[in-house]
Design a protein around this motif. Sequence first.
Motif, short mmCIF file in Angstrom:
data_model
loop_
_atom_site.label_atom_id
_atom_site.label_comp_id
_atom_site.label_asym_id
_atom_site.label_seq_id
_atom_site.Cartn_x
_atom_site.Cartn_y
_atom_site.Cartn_z
N LYS A 234 34.57 39.59 35.96
CA LYS A 234 34.47 40.98 36.43
C LYS A 234 35.75 41.75 36.08
O LYS A 234 35.69 42.87 35.57
CB LYS A 234 34.22 41.02 37.93
N VAL A 235 36.90 41.13 36.35
CA VAL A 235 38.18 41.77 36.03
C VAL A 235 38.30 41.99 34.52
O VAL A 235 38.72 43.05 34.05
CB VAL A 235 39.35 40.93 36.55
N THR A 236 37.92 40.97 33.74
CA THR A 236 37.99 41.08 32.28
C THR A 236 37.10 42.21 31.78
O THR A 236 37.51 43.01 30.91
CB THR A 236 37.57 39.76 31.62
N ILE A 237 35.89 42.31 32.31
CA ILE A 237 34.96 43.35 31.86
C ILE A 237 35.49 44.73 32.23
O ILE A 237 35.39 45.69 31.44
CB ILE A 237 33.56 43.11 32.46
N ASP A 238 36.07 44.86 33.41
CA ASP A 238 36.66 46.15 33.79
C ASP A 238 37.77 46.55 32.84
O ASP A 238 37.88 47.72 32.43
CB ASP A 238 37.20 46.07 35.23
N ARG A 239 38.60 45.58 32.48
CA ARG A 239 39.68 45.88 31.53
C ARG A 239 39.14 46.16 30.14
O ARG A 239 39.66 47.02 29.42
CB ARG A 239 40.67 44.70 31.49
N LEU A 240 38.11 45.43 29.75
CA LEU A 240 37.46 45.70 28.46
C LEU A 240 36.92 47.12 28.42
O LEU A 240 37.07 47.83 27.41
CB LEU A 240 36.33 44.70 28.23
N ALA A 241 36.27 47.54 29.50
CA ALA A 241 35.70 48.89 29.55
C ALA A 241 36.80 49.94 29.41
O ALA A 241 36.63 50.94 28.70
CB ALA A 241 34.93 49.08 30.85
N ALA A 242 37.94 49.70 30.05
CA ALA A 242 39.04 50.68 30.00
C ALA A 242 39.63 50.78 28.61
O ALA A 242 39.83 51.88 28.08
CB ALA A 242 40.11 50.29 31.02
N ILE A 243 39.92 49.62 27.98
CA ILE A 243 40.53 49.67 26.65
C ILE A 243 39.53 50.14 25.61
O ILE A 243 39.89 50.85 24.66
CB ILE A 243 41.13 48.28 26.27
N GLN A 244 38.24 49.81 25.78
CA GLN A 244 37.23 50.30 24.84
C GLN A 244 37.09 51.81 24.93
O GLN A 244 36.96 52.50 23.92
CB GLN A 244 35.88 49.62 25.10
N GLN A 245 37.13 52.32 26.15
CA GLN A 245 37.05 53.77 26.32
C GLN A 245 38.23 54.45 25.63
O GLN A 245 38.08 55.49 25.01
CB GLN A 245 37.02 54.13 27.80
N ARG A 246 39.40 53.84 25.76
CA ARG A 246 40.57 54.43 25.12
C ARG A 246 40.44 54.42 23.60
O ARG A 246 40.75 55.41 22.92
CB ARG A 246 41.83 53.67 25.54
N ILE A 247 39.98 53.31 23.05
CA ILE A 247 39.86 53.21 21.59
C ILE A 247 38.78 54.14 21.05
O ILE A 247 38.99 54.85 20.05
CB ILE A 247 39.58 51.74 21.18
N LEU A 248 37.62 54.16 21.71
CA LEU A 248 36.50 54.96 21.20
C LEU A 248 36.62 56.43 21.55
O LEU A 248 36.35 57.30 20.71
CB LEU A 248 35.18 54.40 21.74
N ASP A 249 37.01 56.72 22.79
CA ASP A 249 37.01 58.11 23.25
C ASP A 249 38.31 58.84 22.97
O ASP A 249 38.37 60.07 23.11
CB ASP A 249 36.72 58.18 24.76
N GLU A 250 39.35 58.10 22.61
CA GLU A 250 40.61 58.76 22.27
C GLU A 250 40.97 58.53 20.80
O GLU A 250 41.01 59.47 20.02
CB GLU A 250 41.74 58.24 23.18
N GLU A 251 41.19 57.28 20.43
CA GLU A 251 41.67 56.99 19.08
C GLU A 251 40.63 57.34 18.02
O GLU A 251 40.94 58.00 17.03
CB GLU A 251 42.08 55.52 18.97
N LEU A 252 39.38 56.89 18.21
CA LEU A 252 38.35 57.17 17.21
C LEU A 252 37.99 58.65 17.19
O LEU A 252 37.79 59.23 16.11
CB LEU A 252 37.11 56.31 17.48
N ILE A 253 37.93 59.28 18.35
CA ILE A 253 37.63 60.72 18.40
C ILE A 253 38.75 61.51 17.74
O ILE A 253 38.50 62.48 17.02
CB ILE A 253 37.43 61.18 19.86
N ASN A 254 40.01 61.10 17.95
CA ASN A 254 41.13 61.78 17.29
C ASN A 254 41.05 61.61 15.78
O ASN A 254 41.37 62.54 15.03
CB ASN A 254 42.46 61.23 17.81
N TRP A 255 40.62 60.42 15.33
CA TRP A 255 40.46 60.22 13.88
C TRP A 255 39.37 61.16 13.35
O TRP A 255 39.52 61.76 12.28
CB TRP A 255 40.09 58.77 13.57
#
Length: 772
Positions: A234-255
């Motif tokens: 559960k903790v791993t999935i929560d952290r996965l969701a947070a870092i995935q959101q950052r990569i997709l919604d910030e880094e990829l959107i900025n690209w």
Amino acid sequence: MSLWNRAQQLPPDLLRQVYGETFPIEVRHYLASWIEDNLRQWSEIEVDNHSHAQFAASVLQQLIAEIEAKAGSYSNQDELFLTRIKLQEAAVMFKTRYQSDPLSLIATIRNCINREHQLIQQNENVMNSPGGMMQSNMVIDPSAEIVQQLEVLKARTRETADDLRQLASDQESFALQYHNCTSYDASFASAKNHNVAPEVLRELQMKKQESEMLLNQRASGLINSRMNLQEKHKVTIDRLAAIQQRILDEELINWKKEQRMAGNGRLMCAGKLDQIQAWCDSLAEIIWLNRHQIKECERHLSQMPLKTGGYINLLPTLNEHITRLLSSLVTSTFIIEKEPPQVMKTNTRFTSTVRLLVGGKLNVNMTPPQVRVTIISECQAQSLLQTDSTMKNDASGEILNNTGTMEYNQSNRQLSVTFRNMQLRKIKRAEKKGTESVMDEKFALLFQSQFSVGGGELVFQVWTLSLPVVVIVHGNQEPHAWATISWDNAFTEQGRIPFQVPEQVPWPQVAEMLNMKFASATGKGLSPENLDFLASKAFRSTQSSDYSQMLLSWSQFCKEPLPDRNFFTFWEWFYGVMKVTREHLRQLWNDNSIMGFVGRRQAEEMLKECASGTFLLRFSDSELGGVTIAWMYEDQSKGDQRDVFMVQPFTSKDFAIRPLADRINDLPYFIFLYPNRPKDQAFGKYYTPIVSESSNTPGNGYVKPHLVNIVPGFPGPGSSDMFSIYGHTDASNPPSVSSVNSAVEPTNHLDKKPVMESPLFDAANVLSNFPS
């Protein structure tokens, strides 16, 4: 100074990003010397080479021994009681976390030290730069932070994999104990039924009770292991969701934003997409492994269900959550790497490339997916985003060669397909409203595919939209089409309804867009003075103003004609200037030889303060893509009368016949480029060399003519012919301005064309190396 001493100069928040539960900062601090003394020796360990596991295990034991020794040295010091407790807890953590996988300890140490070193370098660079002390608390490296978080998640995944193996082993032991317990139950029941001796019966009963107690203990331990494991997931999935959101919604959107701005000329960051793919690959691997572990947990649970009181089975919820993460990752990383042209002409070939950033890690290439391309309208794009439906057959046109198969490139680990020969054959347009034209209408290319993952276990329907495109059928529609696209690229808001844009925007944003496009087209951007001139033209202002707080409307930008210029708009004028500069004047513009953005009246005022023969080049107000030469002329025959004259604007057609530098060279009364730069110094390297007399007569017997630029009424090459035509034969005494005022007039009258462009003066195309 040791590395750790330098690290302690960093802001505390940055150090907290480096050290955490996988490697406590207390261990780094109190064992700093020992760690740094052994770094070189540890560099010989290859974390991917299992034959080095024994070496790594010895490092682990040494580290634990050092921690325990350091903690023991504080046993009689009350003020360091908490430090001793922290170190003891760290020693226990290292034993439990890394005992089964000591190589991951080496990977963790290396990652922490490398990250620490990067932050130190960045901080010291900033501190050594002007104003560095003020900026030191802003030092951050988002990329390294993402890598670190992914490494932590990989370590957690390895840890839960070990826990899962231990759980499987515990479950096997429980099954054996359960079998023993049932055997004792059967023996006791049999003995009881056969009236065996009481001593034997008591012994069997004791064994039975011991077995049941041990079974209950194992059951309790098994339940606790399951609960702990699912909590870790559960903790791993929560952290996965947070870092995935950052990569997709910030880094990829900025690209993607960078990609959109690249349509207006901004340079993209090289290698950024490859970096994002590396992050997404890591995410895909971690998600897939954790999903597999959760499914294994579910399998173990189904094989051996145990009755529990407060135990809540979270595995189905966790499986659903992590599958959603995987789905979001796959669908979001189906991207257009190379956009199609945003101004698209029918029956013209164009290319585009799409790429799946996680294709390699998920083995999507095992069943190569097909990609289909269609063109859809603005209304269809809105409907698509609202319903999130895919694989539609609706289209607003016909595209040839619109299907392709994605291929995996082993060298760069990219799964992509390039459409090299697409062609838009037909387009269906919507009904126009008000003053709308076909150049205002936006379309988009829709790329669709279907991916299978896990041997067909999961199937994803994916699609992505290109940036808006405007479809034209004729070249004269291109300027307005680029206005639509440039406005859309520059002022699109994140999460908009396709393809809505603001009706008016602040002038500084428009200025930034114009500067970006001009710099991309010509190699050099616009100065603040240039932008002020453009602002006055765009706002139709004749007086100096502060434009920074003013809003420019879409209508002012490219709909309303300029004053006294009913045949073109502000954008058409700017586009013409940009086009002629790109095609014919690029080098002169980059050499600062063209002032360009200056009004007629301002040019007159500037030149009246200069010596006779001073000239400047400005973009014409009356001719699209026109360039005129304004110069100061002093007529000594009229008592040193000074007037500013302007040559009728040259256009691209003129420069295709004879370059601007040669035209300036033809006219000897152009002496200084404003304010006082000698003409030959500014333009000499761009003059076209005159062929020698020996090479002027080719084998066909013809003599090659040489074009010469002259202005009636002023001395220049071929002037004797010109004067004879005007009834003035004394070449040594050129006529005054007034004597030829039908040919050249001061700037308060119409501009006049150089003689070379007039049919009357065909004789000006003199023969090279022949007397004129």
